[in-house]
Design a protein around this motif. Structure first.
Motif, mmCIF file in Angstrom:
data_model
loop_
_atom_site.group_PDB
_atom_site.id
_atom_site.type_symbol
_atom_site.label_atom_id
_atom_site.label_comp_id
_atom_site.label_asym_id
_atom_site.label_seq_id
_atom_site.Cartn_x
_atom_site.Cartn_y
_atom_site.Cartn_z
ATOM 1 N N THR A 179 32.021 49.969 42.068
ATOM 2 C CA THR A 179 33.245 50.211 41.312
ATOM 3 C C THR A 179 34.436 50.017 42.248
ATOM 4 O O THR A 179 34.296 50.041 43.470
ATOM 5 C CB THR A 179 33.296 51.642 40.735
ATOM 6 O OG1 THR A 179 33.168 52.583 41.814
ATOM 7 C CG2 THR A 179 32.178 51.857 39.737
ATOM 8 N N ALA A 180 35.615 49.839 41.681
ATOM 9 C CA ALA A 180 36.808 49.618 42.496
ATOM 10 C C ALA A 180 38.061 49.969 41.706
ATOM 11 O O ALA A 180 38.075 49.907 40.472
ATOM 12 C CB ALA A 180 36.875 48.156 42.953
ATOM 13 N N TRP A 181 39.102 50.332 42.414
ATOM 14 C CA TRP A 181 40.446 50.578 41.869
ATOM 15 C C TRP A 181 40.436 51.639 40.772
ATOM 16 O O TRP A 181 41.213 51.568 39.818
ATOM 17 C CB TRP A 181 41.061 49.284 41.319
ATOM 18 C CG TRP A 181 41.526 48.331 42.364
ATOM 19 C CD1 TRP A 181 40.752 47.592 43.199
ATOM 20 C CD2 TRP A 181 42.880 48.015 42.701
ATOM 21 N NE1 TRP A 181 41.523 46.826 44.035
ATOM 22 C CE2 TRP A 181 42.842 47.059 43.738
ATOM 23 C CE3 TRP A 181 44.115 48.422 42.217
ATOM 24 C CZ2 TRP A 181 43.986 46.521 44.301
ATOM 25 C CZ3 TRP A 181 45.255 47.887 42.765
ATOM 26 C CH2 TRP A 181 45.189 46.951 43.802
ATOM 27 N N GLY A 240 41.027 49.790 36.901
ATOM 28 C CA GLY A 240 39.857 49.670 37.762
ATOM 29 C C GLY A 240 38.623 49.943 36.934
ATOM 30 O O GLY A 240 38.704 50.440 35.804
ATOM 31 N N ALA A 283 32.861 46.866 39.528
ATOM 32 C CA ALA A 283 33.187 45.729 40.387
ATOM 33 C C ALA A 283 32.488 44.486 39.846
ATOM 34 O O ALA A 283 31.284 44.505 39.582
ATOM 35 C CB ALA A 283 32.739 46.002 41.821
#
Length: 481
Positions: free
Chosen positions: A263-265, A420, A423
């Motif tokens: 995962t990101a942001w 977000g 990912a």
């Protein structure tokens, strides 16, 4: 200080079921039954391959279904469209034929130069790809049958890039007609698990039933509807009550934790100004023309923003920076905003709104600097009477006349969407924590941070719906047989 609870306005038109043969009879309670549209375009069922499984029938999931073939579309609710059921949707696009027809000079290259000012982050390679595809996205939207009622300014760049489809028909009504007959649709079918074998996504589980597929596309929306996730993931350094979207339950992040996906942001949230709660339900505090008959101040009593341009996610950021923030209005515009005088009296009794003829009493009651507020009110009055724009460029005819009783309310922002999520790579494939693609697994729309985490920057951007559709069409085309 006023103790105000703010709610998200349910201003959408009534949710729609699919058109044509997808409409089902009413049940005993008068409510529509779940939809289950069977496949008509497939060949002998015994000879067909496992379908592509698309989890979620919002704009992103419907876009995947339209671009791919042999799709099983699974929707948790009994209706399609997600936030696409809202009227008046906006699409942020640059260098389009629609702009050219109106004499608007713009291009993807110019949008790339403006990107950091709009989103708070420089463009990435994925951003540039999205911007370059803007004219193509525009034409695909027109191909759905949508016509533009307006193309208005992006308030950060001041370029007319916001393509508005107007009101009268929701986006979901156009998207529901787009998938081919080779798409099977099941509503009332919430996926509880993504099935993973040897690190690859092989299917999903719905009500204990295992459904195998040759690919799984997660289009479940975001996570702002899960208060626990919001509390854990999003930094909220100001004491604001947050109203959230019931449909954005964060299923994608639940599965990510279970299977170790990346995962990101996750802290990049789209903040919007919102509404005051009344006995008639939430009421949006601006008139039909979008010009607010009041001003906003911080604890110093000073204005910090042009309130007439506060409809956007990007302008939520200064409100957070200046929090807490109060709106100031004469009594009559407040009555009109809250429907009638009885409603204002009720809001005052509940402590949601404070009104008094003496601005010093108002300032003292809400904890705003008295001298600073006096200077602000005088400056507004001078600009209004002199018929001159103020330092923010706000037109004098839009300013309120504070000779009337002064009313104050604490401004509430809500988290409308997240930028977000899972990912993904440039092809929409979900990545594991090591950055490697998970075989057979894709994510689109808000589940993937509007298309890819970080695409919208720290502050997001107007018209993120453009990226949602783009990601769905892109992934649908890439996995089509």
């Amino acid at each position: 200080m006023l103790d105000v609870w703010w709610l998200l306005l349910a201003c959408a038109s009534p949710p729609r079921l699919p058109a044509g043969d997808s409409i089902v009879p009413l049940g005993d309670t008068g409510e529509p039954l779940p939809v289950h549209r069977g496949i008509e375009g497939w060949s002998d069922p015994s000879a067909r391959q496992d379908p592509i499984l698309v989890v979620g029938a919002g704009p992103a999931g419907l876009a995947v279904a339209a671009a791919a073939q042999e799709v099983l579309l699974l929707e948790a609710s009994d209706r399609l469209g997600g936030r696409g059921a809202l009227d008046g949707m906006m699409f942020w696009l640059a260098g389009t034929s629609g702009q050219a027809e109106r004499g608007i000079v713009d291009s993807p290259e110019q949008a790339a130069e403006d990107w950091e000012a709009i989103t708070g982050a420089p463009p990435t390679d994925q951003t540039l790809r999205f911007l370059d595809d803007g004219p193509w996205i525009h034409d695909e939207i027109l191909a759905l049958g949508i016509e533009w009622s307006s193309i208005s300014e992006d308030p950060m760049s001041r370029v007319r890039r916001l393509h508005g489809m107007g009101t009268g028909r929701a986006l979901s009504a156009f998207l529901e007609d787009a998938p081919p007959d080779s798409v099977e649709l099941r509503t009332g079918s919430r996926v509880s698990r993504v099935l993973v074998e040897d690190g690859a996504a092989v299917g999903v589980e719905v009500d204990g039933e295992r459904i195998l597929g040759r690919a799984v596309v997660i289009a479940t929306g975001g996570f702002v509807g899960d208060q626990d996730l919001m509390d854990r993931l999003v930094r909220q350094e100001v004491a604001w009550d947050v109203a959230v979207d019931e449909g954005a339950t964060g299923d994608a992040l639940t599965w990510a934790r279970e299977h170790g996906w990346g995962t990101a942001w996750l802290g990049a949230i789209g903040w919007f100004r919102r509404y005051v709660s009344t006995r008639y339900g939430p009421v949006e505090l601006h008139d039909s023309g979008g010009v607010m008959p009041w001003i906003w101040v911080d604890v110093s009593g000073e204005r910090f923003v042009d309130e007439s341009d506060i409809d956007t996610v990007t302008t939520g950021t200064p409100c957070l920076e200046h929090a807490p923030v109060w709106g100031l209005s004469p009594r009559q515009p407040m009555i009109e905003a809250l429907r009638d005088e009885d409603d204002l009296d009720g809001a005052m009794e509940r402590g949601e709104v404070l009104c008094d003829p003496d601005p010093a009493v108002v300032a003292s009651s809400i904890g705003v600097d008295i001298a600073g507020l006096a200077v602000t009110l005088e400056a507004v009055d001078v600009a209004r009477q002199a018929e001159l724009a103020d330092r923010f460029g706000r037109s004098p005819e839009t300013f309120p006349d504070f000779d009337d009783e002064l009313c104050a309310y604490q401004l509430g922002l809500v988290a409308q969407k997240n930028f977000g999520g899972l990912a993904v790579d440039a092809s929409g494939r979900v990545l594991d924590k090591a950055g490697q693609p998970v075989p057979g697994l894709y994510a689109v729309g808000e589940a993937a941070g509007m298309a890819q985490p970080g695409l919208g920057g720290q502050a997001g951007f107007d018209g993120a719906l453009s990226a949602i559709l783009w990601s769905g069409w892109r992934v649908g085309e890439s996995i089509r047989p």
